[in-house]
Scaffold this active site. Structure first.
Site, PDB file in Angstrom:
ATOM      1  N   GLU A  56     -30.612  39.247  -7.561  1.00  0.00           N
ATOM      2  CA  GLU A  56     -29.603  39.424  -6.522  1.00  0.00           C
ATOM      3  C   GLU A  56     -28.200  39.397  -7.110  1.00  0.00           C
ATOM      4  O   GLU A  56     -27.837  38.479  -7.862  1.00  0.00           O
ATOM      5  CB  GLU A  56     -29.732  38.309  -5.473  1.00  0.00           C
ATOM      6  CG  GLU A  56     -28.891  38.508  -4.244  1.00  0.00           C
ATOM      7  CD  GLU A  56     -29.367  39.658  -3.366  1.00  0.00           C
ATOM      8  OE1 GLU A  56     -28.534  40.247  -2.657  1.00  0.00           O
ATOM      9  OE2 GLU A  56     -30.579  39.971  -3.395  1.00  0.00           O
ATOM     10  N   ASP A  57     -27.421  40.413  -6.794  1.00  0.00           N
ATOM     11  CA  ASP A  57     -25.986  40.476  -7.114  1.00  0.00           C
ATOM     12  C   ASP A  57     -25.693  40.367  -8.612  1.00  0.00           C
ATOM     13  O   ASP A  57     -24.732  39.706  -9.025  1.00  0.00           O
ATOM     14  CB  ASP A  57     -25.212  39.416  -6.331  1.00  0.00           C
ATOM     15  CG  ASP A  57     -25.057  39.813  -4.863  1.00  0.00           C
ATOM     16  OD1 ASP A  57     -25.489  40.924  -4.504  1.00  0.00           O
ATOM     17  OD2 ASP A  57     -24.503  39.032  -4.074  1.00  0.00           O
ATOM     18  N   TYR A  69     -25.197  33.874   6.335  1.00  0.00           N
ATOM     19  CA  TYR A  69     -25.192  34.950   5.343  1.00  0.00           C
ATOM     20  C   TYR A  69     -23.953  35.807   5.581  1.00  0.00           C
ATOM     21  O   TYR A  69     -22.906  35.287   5.968  1.00  0.00           O
ATOM     22  CB  TYR A  69     -26.514  35.727   5.365  1.00  0.00           C
ATOM     23  CG  TYR A  69     -26.736  36.420   4.036  1.00  0.00           C
ATOM     24  CD1 TYR A  69     -26.855  35.664   2.872  1.00  0.00           C
ATOM     25  CD2 TYR A  69     -26.776  37.794   3.935  1.00  0.00           C
ATOM     26  CE1 TYR A  69     -27.004  36.267   1.640  1.00  0.00           C
ATOM     27  CE2 TYR A  69     -26.931  38.411   2.697  1.00  0.00           C
ATOM     28  CZ  TYR A  69     -27.041  37.642   1.553  1.00  0.00           C
ATOM     29  OH  TYR A  69     -27.181  38.241   0.341  1.00  0.00           O
ATOM     30  N   ASN A  99     -20.420  46.391   2.887  1.00  0.00           N
ATOM     31  CA  ASN A  99     -20.027  45.085   3.421  1.00  0.00           C
ATOM     32  C   ASN A  99     -18.846  44.527   2.642  1.00  0.00           C
ATOM     33  O   ASN A  99     -18.656  44.886   1.480  1.00  0.00           O
ATOM     34  CB  ASN A  99     -21.204  44.103   3.301  1.00  0.00           C
ATOM     35  CG  ASN A  99     -22.221  44.268   4.399  1.00  0.00           C
ATOM     36  OD1 ASN A  99     -21.872  44.336   5.573  1.00  0.00           O
ATOM     37  ND2 ASN A  99     -23.486  44.338   4.027  1.00  0.00           N
TER      38      ASN A  99
END
Length: 589
Positions: free
Chosen positions: A270-271, A127, A440
């Site tokens: 997600e995303d 990940y 991140n």
């Protein structure tokens, strides 16, 4: 006897039976098509069942494997040792990523055994941060299908496409449209690495059987010009679908998975890009078992860090703190809303009043009521500031001087934005400020752990989105920074709602997960500077979060797995997947 090659694999610890078909029996017999049973090369080519050279002599005879494998028999421990030795000889992270996925393509059980037993070492490869590079290079490293691709060309046929996936008992889906992959932007169909990585962690960190999981990319195109002109881009070469056409495809997908897999199938968004992320969550969260990890998972893990760190501060209650967010996208607004929910719950006050303790600072400066054309998700935190003649602050330091926050939370993806002046100013306001640099990857982190601890002389309660090494400050001590990784929340949360067969995931469950995660942090870990438990404890942490979430689901009457198990911890523990080889027994003599 013509039937002595028919082998039934009883799945032992790998069985999951959450009442209504949340079960997987990795049985070779189940793979039958009429009179066909998996033997020989057909068996060795199936990663779900292949043991490699761990097949015993008896199994090799029964399954027609003799001569197809070297004579020597290894146990799983020796296989794992060989894998890790080979992996550690590779220096390039992306090569390690490819190596591990090649292992998964051959032997799924051994892959997960290696990941579970080496989670600290392997999670950064499978990940973040390595998965970001893997997504960028996805067109070049693609080997075999690891998930389902549903394109805009499949509109009207989504249910038919779902039928093509080989596993039929799906309980957890992670879906992306690839528009906002990590901090890398629009990667289109190359974003498949994210659902694959997330669901790998569902299994490794919470024991959700991989056969119950499905990674999905909605390939609606990409607005990245270089991809549209790249012969190695493997997605639909068109600009992104928008408006009604986009909504109709997503709606068809959501209706199809619910019809095929049932009302308790979990769909994790997600995303997605900011605009669609908030909109889709609002649209589906009441009628589906769904959540957005970027908004709600991040919120829960961040709140957990704050709750765990409260005993270290001057103010021991959440309501006594003032929060300033640097960044006002999905993550920032999601965290802000959950903190407000926590204050509202703690104080029994309206959530609108609780939001007054929370401020946002975006690319234009302090978010306040005077500003025009505010995006919808920022509006609840746009407070009155000064008077009509007062200019809103432009810099982060100016906002800190005006707001006097006790907690500064970075979700901006602007590296090195928490300068020494910023950290020192926070320490003037309060003795032990929260400094959370959650962006991140590492290059986009608002500051490093070393900077936060050095500039605050060890006073900061620090957490980050990326991993940092321990920091030693002469005359002060050694600090082990906590990583506010969503992996502490989403696997355990998923396990809890699947175990209870919940029908939806309200805010209460994320608040419950945050409180339980905070409870898992020991006094020693806090003293060492970490507001999160160590990663090797992740399966134990996930088990406790799952039990707490399931308990809350029963309390809220949204759980449908009835009657309620007497001991949720034991119930969940018993049914968690473990990566072990199953003994083979002869079906017929």
């Amino acid at each position: 006897n013509n039937n002595n090659n028919l082998i039934n694999v009883s799945n032992g610890l790998n069985q999951i039976d959450f009442k209504t078909s949340f079960s997987v029996n990795n049985s070779i017999v189940l793979e039958q098509e009429k009179e066909h049973f998996l033997t020989g090369m057909d068996l060795l080519r199936r990663p779900k069942y292949n043991k490699g050279i761990a097949f015993t002599e008896k199994e090799r005879r029964s399954l027609k494997l003799e001569g197809l494998l070297p004579f020597g028999v290894s146990d799983m421990d020796l296989q794992k040792e060989r894998v890790m030795k080979n992996l550690r000889s590779i220096k390039d992270p992306i090569r390690k990523y490819i190596f591990l996925h090649s292992l998964r393509d051959r032997n799924e059980t051994l892959f997960f055994r290696c990941v579970i037993d080496n989670i600290v070492e392997l999670m950064p490869i499978l990940y973040t941060p390595t998965v970001g590079e893997a997504c960028e290079k996805f067109g070049n490293i693609f080997r075999r299908p690891e998930g389902l691709y549903i394109s805009s060309k499949d509109k009207g046929r989504v249910a038919e496409i779902l039928d093509n996936w080989p596993e039929k008992d799906i309980k957890a889906i992670v879906v992306t449209d690839g528009e906002r992959i990590l901090g890398l932007g629009d990667l289109g169909v190359h974003g498949m690495g994210i659902p694959v990585g997330k669901l790998t962690l569902y299994t490794a960190c919470a024991g959700i059987n991989p056969s119950n999981t499905l990674p999905v990319v909605l390939d609606v195109g990409t607005n990245r010009i270089e991809y549209l002109n790249d012969p190695f881009y493997i997605g639909t070469k068109q600009t992104r679908l928008q408006g009604t056409q986009y909504d109709e495809l997503v709606d068809e997908f959501m209706m199809a998975v619910k019809k095929k897999y049932g009302q308790s199938v979990l769909v994790q968004f997600e995303d997605f890009g900011n605009q669609n992320a908030f909109r889709l969550l609002s649209r589906y969260q009441e009628g589906w078992l769904t959540f957005n990890d970027d908004i709600q998972g991040t919120a829960s893990v961040a709140l957990a860090g704050i709750l765990a760190g409260l005993p270290l501060t001057e103010h021991k209650l959440l309501r006594d703190h003032t929060f300033l967010f640097y960044g006002a996208g999905e993550a920032g607004c999601g965290i802000a809303e959950l903190i407000a929910f926590g204050i509202s719950t703690e104080c029994e006050i309206p959530i609108e009043e609780a939001r007054s303790k929370i401020w946002l600072h975006d690319s234009r400066g302090l978010v306040c009521a005077q500003r025009d054309n505010l995006q919808h998700h920022k509006q609840p935190f746009a407070h009155e500031f000064g008077d009509e003649e007062t200019s809103p602050t432009k810099t982060l330091l100016e906002s800190i001087e005006e707001i006097n926050p006790t907690a500064l939370i970075g979700v901006s993806a602007v590296g090195q934005s928490f300068t020494q002046d910023v950290v020192e100013k926070m320490c003037e306001i309060t003795k032990t400020p929260f400094i959370f640099a959650l962006s991140n990857p590492t290059s986009k982190s608002e500051c490093t752990a070393e900077q936060a601890y050095n500039w605050s002389r060890g006073k900061a309660i620090f957490a980050s989105g990326s991993p940092f090494d321990p920091v030693k400050i002469d005359g002060v001590g050694k600090f082990v920074p906590g990583q506010g990784n969503n992996v502490y929340i989403f696997p355990g949360l998923a396990l809890g709602v699947l175990a209870s067969e919940s029908t939806r995931i309200p805010m209460d469950l994320f608040y419950t997960a945050a409180k339980e995660l905070a409870n898992q942090v020991t006094t020693t870990e806090l003293r060492n500077g970490s507001v999160y438990p160590p990663l090797p404890k992740i399966r134990t942490v996930s088990k406790h979060i799952a039990a707490a979430v399931a308990e809350k689901a029963y309390e809220l009457r949204i759980a449908t797995n009835l009657p309620k198990p007497k001991n949720l911890i034991d119930y969940i523990k018993t049914h968690m997947y473990d990566a072990v080889y199953n003994p083979l027994t002869e079906e017929f003599e």
